[in-house]
Motif scaffolding. Sequence first.
Motif, PDB file in Angstrom:
ATOM      1  N   VAL A 104       0.830  -1.202   0.000  1.00  8.35           N
ATOM      2  CA  VAL A 104       0.000   0.000   0.000  1.00  8.35           C
ATOM      3  C   VAL A 104       0.870   1.260   0.000  1.00  8.35           C
ATOM      4  CG1 VAL A 104      -1.697   1.295   1.317  1.00  8.35           C
ATOM      5  CG2 VAL A 104      -1.927  -1.163   1.107  1.00  8.35           C
ATOM      6  N   LEU A 105       1.933   1.258   0.830  1.00  6.81           N
ATOM      7  CA  LEU A 105       2.818   2.427   0.875  1.00  6.81           C
ATOM      8  C   LEU A 105       3.485   2.650  -0.481  1.00  6.81           C
ATOM      9  CD1 LEU A 105       4.635   2.282   4.335  1.00  6.81           C
ATOM     10  CD2 LEU A 105       2.995   3.962   3.539  1.00  6.81           C
ATOM     11  N   THR A 106       3.950   1.537  -1.096  1.00 11.63           N
ATOM     12  CA  THR A 106       4.586   1.661  -2.407  1.00 11.63           C
ATOM     13  C   THR A 106       3.602   2.214  -3.424  1.00 11.63           C
ATOM     14  OG1 THR A 106       5.860  -0.292  -1.845  1.00 11.63           O
ATOM     15  CG2 THR A 106       5.978   0.431  -4.102  1.00 11.63           C
ATOM     16  N   ALA A 107       2.373   1.701  -3.394  1.00  8.06           N
ATOM     17  CA  ALA A 107       1.377   2.156  -4.352  1.00  8.06           C
ATOM     18  C   ALA A 107       1.133   3.657  -4.181  1.00  8.06           C
ATOM     19  CB  ALA A 107       0.081   1.373  -4.169  1.00  8.06           C
ATOM     20  N   PHE A 108       0.969   4.102  -2.952  1.00 14.15           N
ATOM     21  CA  PHE A 108       0.790   5.523  -2.664  1.00 14.15           C
ATOM     22  C   PHE A 108       1.938   6.340  -3.232  1.00 14.15           C
ATOM     23  CE2 PHE A 108      -2.383   5.134   0.783  1.00 14.15           C
ATOM     24  CZ  PHE A 108      -3.119   6.249   0.459  1.00 14.15           C
TER      25      PHE A 108
END
Lengths: 352, 454
Positions: free
Chosen positions: A326-330
Amino acid sequence: MKMSFKRFVIKRAVTMFGVLMATLLITIALVGSNMDAILNQSVAIDVQKQVTDDKHLVSTFKNPQDLEAYIENQKQKRIAALGLDKPWYYPPKLGLSMYKILTLDFGHAKFLTSDTGSSDVKDIILEKMPRTILLFTTATLIISLIGIFLGALSGSKINSKLDKMTSTFAIISSSFPVWWIGMLMIFVFAFVYQIFPARATPLIPVTDPGYIGSLLYHMALPLITLVLIGFGSWAYLVRNFIVGIMQEDFVTAKRAAGISEKKIIYTHALKNAAPPIITVLALSLSGSLGGAIITEAVFDWPGMGRLYYEAINVLDLPVIIGETYVLTAFFLVSIFLADVLYGYFDPRVRKG
Amino acid sequence: MSFSSKEVWHEFSKNKIGLAGIGILVILFAMSAVAVLTIPIESFKEWNDPSSWLTFPKSALPAWVNYFLSEKMPEHMILQNPQVASQNVGDIFLTSNIFVVNYSYDKFPSDFIYEYTAKYAGSPLLQIWVTRPDGKEFQLISTSLPQSKIETSYHGFIFSTDDSMMKNIRKNKDSFMFPIDSLLAQDIVFSKTGQNNVLNGYYFFKVNLYNVNSKSNLETSKFILGGKVYGLMGTDELRRNLTVGLLWGTPLALFIGITVAIGSVVIGLVYGVFAGYKGKKTDESLMRFNDIIYAMPALPLLIILAVTIGNSIFLIVGFLVLFGWVGIAKVSRSMALQIKTFQYVEASKIMGQKDYKIIFKHIIPQLLPYAFASIAISVPAAITTEAGLSFLGLGDPTFPTWGQILHDANTYGAAARGLWWWILPPGIMIAVTGLAFVFIGHAMDVIVNPRLKR
């Protein structure tokens, strides 16, 4: 070698997707074998318990060796069914785990639960996400407003006292780690002057109607810290953009036409500085999300960053994988937006 | 476009900020030298070993705060040379040690500890008594040492937090005109009887060791009055001397920062120049790879790497290099694209010079000034990132870095409890070290950039 805007966007999108996949692959490569080992263990314990709890089944065995063999056989069957006998890089298995993560199916957390008690990693992350977004978006907006105003002001008076102070403050404030300033803020505002709580997690349950108010009150200290440490470098950046633009010919022409300096700065110069400013805004949003892990850990802010910190401490691998995704996607979405915005405003970037 | 070192230094010496950076750096290197020379390397291991810090005070302020206070805080006192006496009455042998202290501070000590090594056979009885300036005598403890048939050496500690000591002291509650049940041992023993204030004067701590049949000895015997101030930087909750930790942190931070910066710049430079010089497909694929690393979220991945692969200091340096070289590669590539069109580069290419020779002899030397500036600019980020990882508890636990000191401070809630001397110095050291390199990098940028723009 200029390319059309559409091609540029598609090319960037493909790169970003590649990055997302690469990050996922690295994450699975690093934690995959560990996760399999942990799952293997829990399968072994489960099977052992199931068989020994079943008194009827146990009584059908004549000697302990047979029972052991049966349990071992059952374990192997279960492990094979779950695909745990294959290494993480076994293509169908790897494909399946990648697919599951892409569709936000992160499985169940080992230790951590959401405030409502669910152990589904997706539920946990979705519960924490709004709080992280609330804190860091608010902070980034305030920082950029102060930064743009202060930057324009000091850019209009180069080498004035204000300009020098802004530059000095920017350099010094960016040398301190945000989390350390956070500790100082807790010391000053929670210990010396007891204005704000030291721990940013509200004590009342989520279901309480006063929860939102309490959350906002607890948010004050981390918010002040983020703004304090962030606006200096923003002002410095905007100042440099403005100084660059003020040397351009069209500004000289406007000056010659008798337009007041103030009007030139706040309408023409700022308008021209907008594209890089918007880009930096998108970038700093994503950057602050990465920093959220430490900042939230210091303030005990109940967002995704603290969840990550807790997951590391207890080595809750499904949560770690889900959060990384999720952090990478953000992070990638904001980089992508920054890239595309910049490419849209400044066609020179689009060259191969 | 060549730079002589004299020329660079001449320009650098005109830059005040750059000189300030050099000045700070010299001080930091001097601190590292002091740390390396005065503190033995093996004692690194002691940092996380609580038993090696037992004789230090707990959460003591730095000693210099006393200059600013009207009521003086007690300094840490280790009483070592007691008056020794021994006598025997029939079968009973008595060895006694008497410690005298003139207590002249305005605050109570933070605690007191008796450390001893007794050499005995049998099961001797250890008693400690205190005689106060007002003549009152309290028994502090009466305990027997572990039974041993042969002669043995027993090393032990008696802490003021000991339960039986609290019980013994509370027996004297009639002597005091205020309730003492909730007070700590040191706040009663050193208190006036009328009100709970420090009673100044001479205190006699008498340690008696009784044994039957054979004589026993106290080989080491120390009475420690825990101070509320200690040393230059104070101590932390685990009694560790923060002066030592902060000194050790200096060479570690410089090592991490400089190694990561040099590693990243060398890799980035070679990678970027190679891509730029080769051009075409090589350039395209190398730069795609570069883009991918560039867009990866560094901190989450660093965390995962540290959790799964390991967190030794050398591994962490490696991980930081892994994410540090990409930006430099981008810039070096675009510089190499420019330089490779210069006539002398093309000339040597036509003369059949090998690629790697052209890269290392003709292109990279041109980029050295930029490389040095980038090294200086990369150091602060490396130091703060390592500090951040250590702060999350993912640093190398065998080396006390500044980030680790702050991690411990945060774990023990130092900020909310007001232990400012545990929080301020490590953060200031991180920032000052970073600033020194920022100043130097800034000054070098000024020298390097106008020429490259030509």
